[in-house]
Design a protein around this motif. Structure first.
Motif, PDB file in Angstrom:
ATOM      1  N   LEU A   1       0.687  -1.327   0.131  1.00 19.71           N
ATOM      2  CA  LEU A   1       0.136   0.010   0.056  1.00 19.71           C
ATOM      3  C   LEU A   1       0.783   1.295  -0.095  1.00 19.71           C
ATOM      4  O   LEU A   1       0.462   2.137  -0.784  1.00 19.71           O
ATOM      5  N   ALA A   2       2.066   1.354   0.662  1.00 19.26           N
ATOM      6  CA  ALA A   2       3.059   2.433   0.645  1.00 19.26           C
ATOM      7  C   ALA A   2       3.484   2.465  -0.726  1.00 19.26           C
ATOM      8  O   ALA A   2       3.431   3.822  -1.183  1.00 19.26           O
ATOM      9  N   ARG A   3       3.705   1.661  -1.544  1.00 24.40           N
ATOM     10  CA  ARG A   3       4.045   1.762  -2.998  1.00 24.40           C
ATOM     11  C   ARG A   3       2.872   2.291  -3.845  1.00 24.40           C
ATOM     12  O   ARG A   3       3.213   3.269  -4.563  1.00 24.40           O
ATOM     13  N   ILE A   4       1.870   2.148  -3.207  1.00 19.45           N
ATOM     14  CA  ILE A   4       0.677   2.794  -4.106  1.00 19.45           C
ATOM     15  C   ILE A   4       0.507   4.064  -3.777  1.00 19.45           C
ATOM     16  O   ILE A   4      -0.042   4.873  -4.774  1.00 19.45           O
ATOM     17  N   VAL A   5       0.437   4.681  -2.621  1.00 20.81           N
ATOM     18  CA  VAL A   5       0.334   5.535  -1.961  1.00 20.81           C
ATOM     19  C   VAL A   5       1.328   6.765  -2.408  1.00 20.81           C
ATOM     20  O   VAL A   5       0.985   7.836  -2.887  1.00 20.81           O
ATOM     21  N   ARG A   6       2.584   6.105  -2.721  1.00 22.38           N
ATOM     22  CA  ARG A   6       3.663   7.152  -3.427  1.00 22.38           C
ATOM     23  C   ARG A   6       3.124   7.646  -4.649  1.00 22.38           C
ATOM     24  O   ARG A   6       3.522   8.569  -5.169  1.00 22.38           O
ATOM     25  N   ILE A   7       2.288   6.823  -5.418  1.00 26.77           N
ATOM     26  CA  ILE A   7       1.700   7.364  -6.806  1.00 26.77           C
ATOM     27  C   ILE A   7       0.468   8.312  -6.554  1.00 26.77           C
ATOM     28  O   ILE A   7       0.531   9.105  -7.072  1.00 26.77           O
ATOM     29  N   ASN A   8      -0.195   7.744  -5.704  1.00 23.70           N
ATOM     30  CA  ASN A   8      -1.769   8.506  -5.595  1.00 23.70           C
ATOM     31  C   ASN A   8      -2.140   8.072  -4.189  1.00 23.70           C
ATOM     32  O   ASN A   8      -2.446   6.760  -3.971  1.00 23.70           O
ATOM     33  N   ALA A   9      -2.568   8.861  -3.264  1.00 23.51           N
ATOM     34  CA  ALA A   9      -2.868   8.664  -1.817  1.00 23.51           C
ATOM     35  C   ALA A   9      -4.068   8.702  -1.785  1.00 23.51           C
ATOM     36  O   ALA A   9      -4.635   7.785  -0.676  1.00 23.51           O
ATOM     37  N   LYS A  10      -5.035   8.716  -2.971  1.00 19.21           N
ATOM     38  CA  LYS A  10      -6.356   8.334  -3.000  1.00 19.21           C
ATOM     39  C   LYS A  10      -6.746   6.983  -2.723  1.00 19.21           C
ATOM     40  O   LYS A  10      -7.758   6.624  -2.069  1.00 19.21           O
ATOM     41  N   TYR A  11      -5.830   6.049  -3.127  1.00 19.83           N
ATOM     42  CA  TYR A  11      -6.260   4.724  -3.155  1.00 19.83           C
ATOM     43  C   TYR A  11      -6.022   4.212  -1.738  1.00 19.83           C
ATOM     44  O   TYR A  11      -6.339   3.156  -1.350  1.00 19.83           O
ATOM     45  N   ALA A  12      -5.406   4.979  -0.874  1.00 16.26           N
ATOM     46  CA  ALA A  12      -5.229   4.485   0.661  1.00 16.26           C
ATOM     47  C   ALA A  12      -6.323   4.971   1.652  1.00 16.26           C
ATOM     48  O   ALA A  12      -6.538   4.587   2.819  1.00 16.26           O
ATOM     49  N   VAL A  13      -7.307   5.857   1.079  1.00 16.87           N
ATOM     50  CA  VAL A  13      -8.308   6.404   2.008  1.00 16.87           C
ATOM     51  C   VAL A  13      -9.192   5.564   2.632  1.00 16.87           C
ATOM     52  O   VAL A  13      -9.558   5.355   3.898  1.00 16.87           O
ATOM     53  N   GLU A  14      -9.718   4.515   1.691  1.00 22.68           N
ATOM     54  CA  GLU A  14     -10.368   3.527   2.266  1.00 22.68           C
ATOM     55  C   GLU A  14      -9.914   2.455   3.286  1.00 22.68           C
ATOM     56  O   GLU A  14     -10.454   1.742   3.823  1.00 22.68           O
ATOM     57  N   HIS A  15      -8.778   2.523   3.240  1.00 27.84           N
ATOM     58  CA  HIS A  15      -7.936   1.551   3.912  1.00 27.84           C
ATOM     59  C   HIS A  15      -7.346   2.268   5.147  1.00 27.84           C
ATOM     60  O   HIS A  15      -6.541   1.648   5.884  1.00 27.84           O
ATOM     61  N   GLN A  16      -7.711   3.349   5.422  1.00 30.03           N
ATOM     62  CA  GLN A  16      -6.994   4.130   6.531  1.00 30.03           C
ATOM     63  C   GLN A  16      -7.289   3.357   7.827  1.00 30.03           C
ATOM     64  O   GLN A  16      -6.154   3.375   8.851  1.00 30.03           O
ATOM     65  N   LEU A  17      -8.195   3.040   8.209  1.00 27.69           N
ATOM     66  CA  LEU A  17      -8.726   2.510   9.521  1.00 27.69           C
ATOM     67  C   LEU A  17      -7.862   1.177   9.792  1.00 27.69           C
ATOM     68  O   LEU A  17      -7.334   0.946  10.787  1.00 27.69           O
TER      69      LEU A  17
END
Length: 670
Positions: free
Chosen positions: A348-364
């Motif tokens: 997920l850290a690798r994905i967030v590095r490109i675009n942080a929006k993909y981590a919003v639903e997995h924040q909790l």
């Protein structure tokens, strides 16, 4: 060990019993001394047998295997190394294999003895018996060093066209080893075109040869992807064939087709597609297919999914693939396995590095990983939370990080988390009051492991205000900070770094605190009398008392006078200097005190005239009383005046002090 056991069985029943007895006796040892005694007896038996000129081949194999076992246990068997190398030229295949095996375990390419076996190795590479050739190729990877590559390279490259697939595979593996010894082709391989052999092996009809070529290509592509861009269609085609079960069943692992080949191919594609939109466009379809096929829930399937996510985040971004990768990663985050959750956080850290929006639903789910007992997972989660933070979620994430700071006992982790919170608060703070409150908690929970730069940043913010030119808002902010720090002083113990901040803020803005300067002075004196403060904190406290007395026009209270007196006699030079300066300022004229300790100039820019004209009167008076005029440094050099050395005692009388301006009061120590 299995190879040694198999060789032992082939040498006969007597030898097998002796070898089994040796192994059993070693295994039953209860101390290192017992093992050493057994090995010493074994060495005493082997030495005369190896020196016997009439030793038969069967006995030679026996001695070499037992000698190998002795060396593997960490004992010296150098007296048998030359005999092992000599046995490599034996015509018996089994003896040759044992000799090469022993030589590879005894020596490496840095040994001076290797020169003895080069000729034998070259001859074996040209043998008509493919088993001898395979044995020689395996030995070449162990024994041939950078300086001897050219001696065997022509024979090895010629074997890439051998009719036996086993020989072709081992030839490619040997070339790969040579590539590792000389990765930039600056030594013996200079001018050697190994790429054509790798490309040829990549199209080999035998999957094992193709797999060996992939291992070599992975390393050269990692060094420089550009020359291999034209192989992208080939890699994609091979990956597709592997995923569609077109390889023999023997390559399956837990019903997953050749997973290790898939992982190698994905790594190669990640290098080739990085920053290249055209190359990446050709990969999107196969990567999506691999991501779906590998999602089997089995460990090896998870490994392929993780590698596929790495490739998706390494090549030119594709929104659909990133979304699919994020959905796959969510399954890892929900797992009960520490390993899978770690992989999920990393992916997920690798994905967030490109675009942080993909981590919003997995924040909790990410925040929940902070409660995991695994320290490595916690550290990785903290890194991800730092990357996920933005203005909309900074308060939630900062609170979670503060909770972690409250519970952890690891000082290294505390320092790192405190630094992260400070950086996030400074970048995304919704308002200055929240920033101050958050930083106060960081100092209180983090203690003295917090970096001083965070304290300086907080003091700078309070001094400069919100930066919007609203004086009323800035005054309110400082008043709130002063009031908050007055309350904090009621706590029995505070970290030293927080005490420094408190002393500085109350010294600058104590007049805005409830009760005014008098109440602040009383509280600071109580702090000094009731706590064993470090000398550096006492320095801050003395400066605060001086500011407060100057600003409020207050007489120096007896407790404060005693503090100054004690500090003036301190063994700490800095503290003593502060105390003496403070006493001089407080006892001097009011104009001097107000000039040195202004009530409202803590963050103002002060314009300084370098000529210091206010000293001109003193200069004129000195000249009138007969003082010598000031001579500039250039004039002194022209007159031949030699500057004193670093060890000379220099006083103001060492140079003329009087001239036409304030520069006459300056002197230099060289």
């Amino acid at each position: 060990m299995n190879n040694l056991g198999n060789l032992a069985k082939k040498t006969g029943p007597t030898w097998s019993r002796e070898f089994d007895l040796l192994i059993r006796s070693i295994g039953e040892c209860k101390s290192k001394a017992e093992e050493d005694a057994i090995i010493a007896r074994e060495v005493d038996l082997l030495k005369p047998r190896l020196k016997d000129a009439k030793i038969d081949k069967r006995s030679l194999k026996e001695v070499l295997v037992r000698l190998t076992y002795v060396e593997m246990l960490g004992h010296d068997a150098s007296w048998g190394h030359v005999k092992a190398l000599q046995a490599c030229s034996d015509t018996n295949l089994l003896t040759k294999k044992v000799a090469y095996l022993a030589s590879g375990l005894f020596l490496d390419f840095r040994s001076d003895l290797i020169i003895l076996v080069v000729n034998t190795l070259t001859q074996d590479l040209k043998s008509d018996n493919y088993l001898v050739v395979c044995t020689a190729l395996a030995a070449a990877g162990k024994l041939i060093g950078p300086d001897l590559i050219n001696a065997v390279l022509p024979a090895v490259t010629g074997l890439t066209n051998h009719p036996k697939d086993l020989v072709r595979k081992k030839a490619v593996m040997a070339l790969h080893r040579f590539q590792q010894l000389d990765p930039h082709h600056e030594g013996p391989l200079a001018g050697a075109d190994l790429d054509k052999y790798y490309r040829q092996a990549l199209c080999d009809k035998d999957p094992s040869v193709m797999s060996a070529a992939l291992c070599a290509l992975l390393e050269v592509v990692a060094l420089d992807p550009k020359p291999y861009k034209n192989l992208i269609p080939s890699f994609i085609s091979i990956l597709k064939q592997v995923a569609e079960h077109r390889l023999p069943k023997s390559y399956d692992y837990h019903r997953t087709p050749a997973p290790f080949l898939q992982i190698k191919l994905l790594k190669i594609l990640s290098y080739l597609g990085a920053g290249d939109k055209t190359a990446s466009d050709n990969m999107y379809a196969i990567l999506g297919d691999i991501l779906r096929r590998a999602n089997t829930g089995h460990t090896i399937g998870n490994a392929i999914v993780a590698e596929c996510v790495r490739t998706i985040t390494a090549i030119y971004p594709n929104p659909a693939l990133l979304q699919a990768a994020a959905e796959m990663v969510s399954g890892f985050l929900k797992s009960t396995s520490h390993n899978l959750r770690y992989v999920g956080i990393d992916s997920l850290a690798r994905i967030v590095r490109i675009n942080a929006k993909y981590a919003v639903e997995h924040q909790l789910a990410v925040i929940d990983c902070l409660e995991d007992p695994d320290d490595t997972l916690k550290k990785k989660t903290l890194e991800l939370l730092y990357k996920m933070t933005k203005p909309g979620n900074v308060e939630v994430i900062a609170e979670k990080l503060l909770d972690y700071l409250r519970t952890t006992t690891d000082e290294g982790q505390k320092a790192e988390v405190a630094k992260r919170i400070g950086e996030l608060a400074e970048r995304f703070a919704p308002d200055t009051q929240w920033f101050i409150d958050t930083m106060n908690k960081v100092f209180e929970l983090g203690g003295d492991v917090v970096a001083p730069s965070l304290a300086h940043g907080l003091m700078r913010l309070i001094a400069e205000g919100a930066g919007e030119g609203d004086e009323a808002a800035d005054a309110e902010l400082r008043a709130q900070a002063a009031a908050a720090y007055m309350q904090l002083l009621s706590k029995p113990k505070l970290p030293n770094i927080l005490l420094k901040v408190i002393c500085w803020v109350l010294g600058e803005y104590g007049g805005l605190a409830p009760g005014g300067p008098a109440a602040v002075v009383e509280r600071l004196v109580d702090l000094a009398e009731g706590t064993a403060l470090p000398e550096e904190v006492r320095g801050y406290l003395l400066a605060a008392l001086a500011k407060l007395h100057a600003q409020g026009g207050l007489p120096l209270a007896p407790p404060a006078t005693q503090l100054l007196h004690d500090a003036a006699s301190s063994h700490n030079v800095d503290l003593q200097l502060r105390a003496l300066q403070t006493q001089a300022l407080l006892e001097g004229p009011a104009s001097t005190r107000q000039g040195a300790l202004p009530a409202d100039a803590s963050c103002e820019d002060v314009d300084v005239d370098p000529s210091l004209p206010f000293l001109d009167g003193f200069v004129a008076a000195a000249l009138a009383n007969g003082a010598a005029p000031y001579i500039s440094e250039q004039e002194r050099f022209a007159m031949g005046v030699v500057r004193p050395s670093h060890h000379d005692e220099v006083s103001p009388a060492s140079y003329p002090l009087v001239g036409n301006s304030a520069s006459a009061w300056r002197f230099q120590i060289h």
